[in-house]
Every structure is written in structure tokens, then in C-alpha cells.
Design a protein around this motif. Structure first.
Motif, mmCIF file in Angstrom:
data_model
loop_
_atom_site.group_PDB
_atom_site.id
_atom_site.type_symbol
_atom_site.label_atom_id
_atom_site.label_comp_id
_atom_site.label_asym_id
_atom_site.label_seq_id
_atom_site.Cartn_x
_atom_site.Cartn_y
_atom_site.Cartn_z
ATOM 1 N N TYR A 50 -15.125 -0.616 -1.652
ATOM 2 C CA TYR A 50 -13.714 -0.679 -1.284
ATOM 3 C C TYR A 50 -12.983 0.617 -1.622
ATOM 4 N N ILE A 51 -13.283 1.187 -2.767
ATOM 5 C CA ILE A 51 -12.565 2.377 -3.227
ATOM 6 C C ILE A 51 -12.841 3.566 -2.315
ATOM 7 N N SER A 52 -14.088 3.758 -1.935
ATOM 8 C CA SER A 52 -14.396 4.928 -1.097
ATOM 9 C C SER A 52 -13.787 4.813 0.295
ATOM 10 N N THR A 53 -13.558 3.591 0.779
ATOM 11 C CA THR A 53 -12.975 3.441 2.108
ATOM 12 C C THR A 53 -11.454 3.509 2.099
ATOM 13 N N HIS A 54 -10.798 3.268 0.962
ATOM 14 C CA HIS A 54 -9.345 3.229 0.909
ATOM 15 C C HIS A 54 -8.710 4.389 0.138
ATOM 16 N N ALA A 55 -9.496 5.110 -0.648
ATOM 17 C CA ALA A 55 -8.938 6.212 -1.443
ATOM 18 C C ALA A 55 -9.351 7.552 -0.838
ATOM 19 N N ASP A 56 -8.516 8.558 -1.078
ATOM 20 C CA ASP A 56 -8.838 9.907 -0.624
ATOM 21 C C ASP A 56 -9.928 10.498 -1.511
ATOM 22 N N GLU A 57 -10.645 11.458 -0.965
ATOM 23 C CA GLU A 57 -11.722 12.120 -1.697
ATOM 24 C C GLU A 57 -11.174 12.831 -2.934
ATOM 25 N N GLY A 58 -11.699 12.524 -4.104
ATOM 26 C CA GLY A 58 -11.275 13.142 -5.351
ATOM 27 C C GLY A 58 -10.087 12.475 -6.008
ATOM 28 N N LYS A 59 -9.479 11.486 -5.381
ATOM 29 C CA LYS A 59 -8.310 10.813 -5.946
ATOM 30 C C LYS A 59 -8.586 9.328 -6.174
ATOM 31 N N GLU A 60 -9.844 9.010 -6.441
ATOM 32 C CA GLU A 60 -10.227 7.619 -6.645
ATOM 33 C C GLU A 60 -9.592 7.028 -7.898
ATOM 34 N N SER A 61 -9.489 7.841 -8.959
ATOM 35 C CA SER A 61 -8.920 7.325 -10.207
ATOM 36 C C SER A 61 -7.433 6.995 -10.045
ATOM 37 N N GLU A 62 -6.721 7.817 -9.283
ATOM 38 C CA GLU A 62 -5.303 7.532 -9.035
ATOM 39 C C GLU A 62 -5.142 6.260 -8.210
ATOM 40 N N PHE A 63 -6.005 6.056 -7.234
ATOM 41 C CA PHE A 63 -5.962 4.853 -6.416
ATOM 42 C C PHE A 63 -6.179 3.607 -7.269
ATOM 43 N N VAL A 64 -7.177 3.666 -8.153
ATOM 44 C CA VAL A 64 -7.450 2.525 -9.021
ATOM 45 C C VAL A 64 -6.274 2.265 -9.948
ATOM 46 N N ALA A 65 -5.675 3.322 -10.507
ATOM 47 C CA ALA A 65 -4.538 3.154 -11.410
ATOM 48 C C ALA A 65 -3.352 2.526 -10.689
ATOM 49 N N THR A 66 -3.068 2.951 -9.459
ATOM 50 C CA THR A 66 -1.939 2.365 -8.739
ATOM 51 C C THR A 66 -2.227 0.925 -8.360
ATOM 52 N N GLN A 67 -3.471 0.600 -8.046
ATOM 53 C CA GLN A 67 -3.806 -0.784 -7.699
ATOM 54 C C GLN A 67 -3.724 -1.697 -8.915
ATOM 55 N N ILE A 68 -4.097 -1.199 -10.080
ATOM 56 C CA ILE A 68 -4.028 -2.008 -11.296
ATOM 57 C C ILE A 68 -2.581 -2.238 -11.708
ATOM 58 N N LEU A 69 -1.751 -1.196 -11.600
ATOM 59 C CA LEU A 69 -0.372 -1.294 -12.057
ATOM 60 C C LEU A 69 0.564 -1.918 -11.033
ATOM 61 N N LYS A 70 0.112 -2.060 -9.798
ATOM 62 C CA LYS A 70 0.946 -2.654 -8.764
ATOM 63 C C LYS A 70 1.123 -4.148 -9.036
ATOM 64 N N GLN A 71 2.370 -4.631 -8.900
ATOM 65 C CA GLN A 71 2.635 -6.052 -9.177
ATOM 66 C C GLN A 71 3.034 -6.772 -7.948
#
Length: 71
Positions: A50-71
Motif C-alpha cells: 500500500y505504501i509504495s503505491t500511495h506515497a512518493d518515492e523517498g517520502k514513505e516515512s512522511e506518508f506513514v506519519a500523516t496516516q497515523i496522525l490523521k483523525q
């Protein structure tokens, strides 16, 4: 010499135990087949990356952080 003797004894214990198995070999074969099915086949077909299809290359950690913190 104490460590080598202990390691040799432990190795012999497991080696002799696996040699004398009859039903155990069948059970280990079933366990290994089930693990292969779980990790190889099910992951490929039912758990896409899921992460590789929805996040930009090299910004996977930011994508995960925003998904975790999103309410």
C-alpha cells in the motif's frame, strides 16, 4: 574447551533427535508448507504494498506519519 564440548553436545542432541523422528518429519513438512503458503502466496495476492503505491518515492516515512496522525 567447555564451550566447544557444550556446543558439540547440543548439536548431537538435536541431530540425533531429528534422525529418529518419524511423525515429526511429517509435521515439520506440514508446518513449512503452511508457512510458505502464508508468506508467499497470501502476501502476493491479498496484501499489496500500500505504501509504495500511495506515497512518493523517498517520502514513505512522511506518508506513514500523516496516516497515523490523521483523525
Amino acid at each position: 574447551m567447555g564451550k566447544n564440548n557444550w556446543l558439540y553436545s547440543a548439536f548431537n542432541l538435536y541431530r540425533d533427535g531429528f534422525r529418529q523422528m518419524t511423525l515429526g518429519r511429517t509435521l515439520w513438512a506440514i508446518i513449512l508448507i503452511k508457512l510458505f503458503v502464508i508468506f508467499a502466496i497470501l502476501k502476493v495476492f491479498f496484501f499489496p504494498n500500500y505504501i509504495s503505491t500511495h506515497a512518493d518515492e523517498g517520502k514513505e516515512s512522511e506518508f506513514v506519519a500523516t496516516q497515523i496522525l490523521k483523525q
